[in-house]
Motif scaffolding. Structure first.
Motif, PDB file in Angstrom:
ATOM      1  N   PRO A  69      -8.136   9.889  -8.314  1.00 33.51           N
ATOM      2  CA  PRO A  69      -7.915   9.610  -6.893  1.00 33.51           C
ATOM      3  C   PRO A  69      -9.233   9.656  -6.128  1.00 33.51           C
ATOM      4  O   PRO A  69     -10.104  10.484  -6.410  1.00 33.51           O
ATOM      5  CB  PRO A  69      -6.969  10.726  -6.451  1.00 33.51           C
TER       6      PRO A  69
ATOM      7  N   TYR B 176      -8.595  -3.999  -0.207  1.00 32.58           N
ATOM      8  CA  TYR B 176      -7.398  -3.770  -1.016  1.00 32.58           C
ATOM      9  C   TYR B 176      -7.729  -4.046  -2.473  1.00 32.58           C
ATOM     10  O   TYR B 176      -8.439  -5.011  -2.788  1.00 32.58           O
ATOM     11  CB  TYR B 176      -6.273  -4.700  -0.571  1.00 32.58           C
TER      12      TYR B 176
ATOM     13  N   GLY C  55       2.480   1.958  -3.346  1.00 37.23           N
ATOM     14  CA  GLY C  55       1.567   2.354  -4.411  1.00 37.23           C
ATOM     15  C   GLY C  55       1.135   1.203  -5.299  1.00 37.23           C
ATOM     16  O   GLY C  55       0.483   1.421  -6.306  1.00 37.23           O
TER      17      GLY C  55
ATOM     18  N   TRP D 121      -9.332   1.048   0.288  1.00 44.76           N
ATOM     19  CA  TRP D 121     -10.555   1.839   0.333  1.00 44.76           C
ATOM     20  C   TRP D 121     -11.592   1.084   1.136  1.00 44.76           C
ATOM     21  O   TRP D 121     -11.983  -0.018   0.763  1.00 44.76           O
ATOM     22  CB  TRP D 121     -11.058   2.112  -1.092  1.00 44.76           C
TER      23      TRP D 121
ATOM     24  N   ASP E 276      -4.230  -0.134  -3.486  1.00 40.73           N
ATOM     25  CA  ASP E 276      -5.015   0.957  -2.906  1.00 40.73           C
ATOM     26  C   ASP E 276      -5.895   0.370  -1.820  1.00 40.73           C
ATOM     27  O   ASP E 276      -6.411  -0.736  -1.962  1.00 40.73           O
ATOM     28  CB  ASP E 276      -5.903   1.617  -3.968  1.00 40.73           C
TER      29      ASP E 276
ATOM     30  N   LYS F 207       0.839  -1.202   0.000  1.00 34.75           N
ATOM     31  CA  LYS F 207       0.000   0.000   0.000  1.00 34.75           C
ATOM     32  C   LYS F 207       0.873   1.250   0.000  1.00 34.75           C
ATOM     33  O   LYS F 207       0.627   2.203  -0.746  1.00 34.75           O
ATOM     34  CB  LYS F 207      -0.921  -0.010   1.223  1.00 34.75           C
TER      35      LYS F 207
ATOM     36  N   HIS G 101      -3.698  -1.053  -7.836  1.00 35.69           N
ATOM     37  CA  HIS G 101      -3.643   0.378  -8.170  1.00 35.69           C
ATOM     38  C   HIS G 101      -3.812   0.559  -9.678  1.00 35.69           C
ATOM     39  O   HIS G 101      -3.117  -0.060 -10.473  1.00 35.69           O
ATOM     40  CB  HIS G 101      -2.311   0.981  -7.722  1.00 35.69           C
TER      41      HIS G 101
END
Length: 180
Positions: free
Chosen positions: A85, A76, A67, A72, A70, A64, A79
């Motif tokens: 974003p 997971y 990068g 949220w 991601d 994470k 990316h």
């Protein structure tokens, strides 16, 4: 961490690779949470090292931060460099205008009310209108109501001519009926 990697079976791929395969296989729209990733790895690779959950957490956090993933709402996902974003909660901050070069910022003001100067002369008292502050006191009224000593009711007439409070209950006597 070096001791844990020595203890793991030689057929086990590196954790980042296992995590990426788990995310591809689960293929959930909003990503997969840590427990779903862990269950997939356990079911696919079978025997795992003793500190599997700690290793998984550590590698998820590293991925994470790098990068690669991601996070949220505890899920997971891979990316996507083309994705916009994600915004957090609340109103976004206003864009700050850059200061011209050579501008020197002074120290920022501290929070709260500044302390009083102990050397300042005392302020003269404020001129008042002659009335004290706050709600005015009630005026004293002559006592009215039931007089316990005599057993009578003293009547105090107000502006409407009626006494204060609820009127006394009138005891009605029953008329005598004569039987003939």
């Amino acid at each position: 961490m070096a001791t844990e990697e020595v203890n793991k079976p030689p057929t086990l791929p590196p954790y980042p690779e296992m995590i990426m395969k788990a995310l591809e296989a689960l293929n959930e729209e909003n990503g997969s949470n840590k427990s779903a990733i862990s269950k997939y790895i356990e079911s696919t690779y079978g025997e795992l090292p003793a500190g599997h959950s700690a290793l998984l957490s550590e590698h998820l956090n590293k991925m994470k931060e790098n990068g690669e993933l991601d996070l949220w709402k505890n899920s997971y996902m891979k990316h996507d460099p083309n994705a916009p974003p994600k915004r957090g909660r609340g109103r976004p901050p206003k864009p700050k205008e850059p200061l011209p070069p050579g501008t020197v910022l002074g120290p920022s003001r501290p929070r709260g009310r500044p302390p009083k100067d102990p050397n300042a002369p005392p302020k003269p008292p404020k001129s008042t209108s002659g009335r004290p502050r706050g709600r005015p006191r009630k005026m004293a009224r002559p006592s009215g109501g039931f007089d316990g000593a005599t057993g009578s009711t003293a009547v105090t007439a107000s502006s409407s001519g009626r006494p204060r409070g609820r009127p006394p209950k009138v005891k009605a006597s029953l008329p005598e009926v004569s039987v003939q």
